[in-house]
Design a protein around this motif. Structure first.
Motif: not given
Ligand code: AMP
Ligand code: MG
Length: 347
Positions: A98-101, A185-187, A197-200
């Protein structure tokens, strides 16, 4: 200059021979653009410093903007990172693919060329059959930033990729349009309170349900220093000068209509980025609805396409309505602010 081969691929059941050809290119140090659920990625072998160099060159990306490394199994992570914090494991179970980094401390095997010189590495597992098959067939993790020229709107279909990168990469796997439409999203989990650090694509609300309070990097505000190196660059920008108008829907419509009139009188070609709720209320300019305010995923998935559309129309000025920052709206507004160079009008 490589000849860019565009190969249509079944997005649900990618054909084996096509994936094999693409994986072969990656293994030999070449570049392949491929679909993910967020945007198209520009992939190269994450463990090969030379492949990383080619990615930066093809995109014209600043050297200190680190690449996200994509994996296809949880096991692959052990090879790449020093430790996997408990909170990371919980998030991986819930949100991967999924879209979570997630940011981890890297092992030596991950070259500094991939991480922009950092001791940490950003990793995610994409939720797209083409991406997962490609990574698994390549048998190496794949570094993949968005497959656009640096600074341009991110690519959400193969045509967008070709527009920017034709002649610069070996292959584009065309798996149709992406679904989320904005990046992951960069967490960062290194502090007590996790920080976006970046919403996504995975929302702050999604994360807070699992982790409790989650901060948003205060450095994302204009004029501040963001923690994530890539966030300091102008980004996602259309060619036209853009203004984001925020406030009640009534005030937005009134201000944009008047603003458009003034700009047209001054001889400018104007684009209006409206929503399904407001598009019929404008009387001038190129009016395009980005989506439905009550279904924000329609907005995130259309956003970059609309910005590219305004480029093709050749407008001089874009006036964009702001939307609610709830859910995926936070990521949408982050991209809009950056596309507008923080040119925001509150009304
Ligand atoms: P893109 O490749 O265009 O999706 O951008 C990747 C984003 O991830 C950029 O904003 C980078 O700054 C961020 N990023 C990648 N690696 C790291 C890292 N190790 N620490 C913090 N941010 C990272
Ligand atoms: Mg990008």
């Amino acid at each position: 200059m490589p000849n860019t081969n565009i190969v249509a691929v079944d997005k649900n059941r990618p054909e084996r021979d096509k994936i094999k050809r693409a994986a072969e290119i990656i293994r030999k140090g070449g570049l392949v653009a491929f679909p993910t659920e967020t945007v198209y990625g520009l992939g190269g072998n994450a463990l090969d410093e030379n492949a990383a160099k080619k990615i930066y060159a093809a995109k014209g990306r600043p050297q200190d903007n680190p690449l996200i490394v994509h994996i296809s199994s949880h096991l692959q992570l052990d090879q790449l990172v020093k430790e996997i914090p408990v909170r990371a494991r919980i998030l991986m179970d819930k949100f991967w693919p999924g879209p979570l980094t997630i940011i981890f401390y890297k092992k030596d095997i991950v070259p500094y060329g991939t991480t922009g010189g950092l001791d940490t590495v950003a990793i995610r597992m994409p939720a797209h059959p083409v991406a997962l098959e490609l990574i698994s067939e390549a048998k190496v993790p794949i570094a993949a930033p968005s497959a656009n020229i640096s600074g341009r709107p991110s690519p959400v279909c193969a045509k967008d990729v070709a527009e920017d990168l034709s002649g610069r990469i070996e292959m584009i796997l065309d798996g149709g349009a992406t679904s989320v439409g904005v990046e992951s999203t960069v967490l960062d989990l290194s502090e007590k309170v996790p920080m976006i650090l970046r919403p996504g694509g995975v929302t702050r609300e999604d994360l807070e349900e699992i982790l409790g309070p989650v901060d948003l990097d205060p450095g994302l505000a204009p004029g501040e220093k963001p923690r994530s190196p890539g966030q300091k660059y102008r980004h996602y920008a259309p060619k036209a000068q853009m203004t984001v108008v925020e406030g009640s829907i009534e005030n937005q419509v009134k201000t944009i209509e008047e603003f458009a009139k003034r700009l047209e009188t001054d001889g400018f070609e104007v684009g209006i980025m409206a929503t399904a709720q407001t598009r019929h209320r404008y009387t001038r300019g190129h009016i395009i609805s980005v989506g439905d305010r009550t279904a924000p995923l329609t907005i995130s998935s259309n956003l970059f396409t609309i910005l590219r559309k305004f480029d093709r129309l050749g407008v001089d000025k874009i006036l964009a309505e702001g939307i609610s920052k709830d859910g995926i709206g936070l990521a949408v507004m982050n991209r809009l602010y950056k596309a507008a160079g923080f040119n925001v009008l509150k009304v």
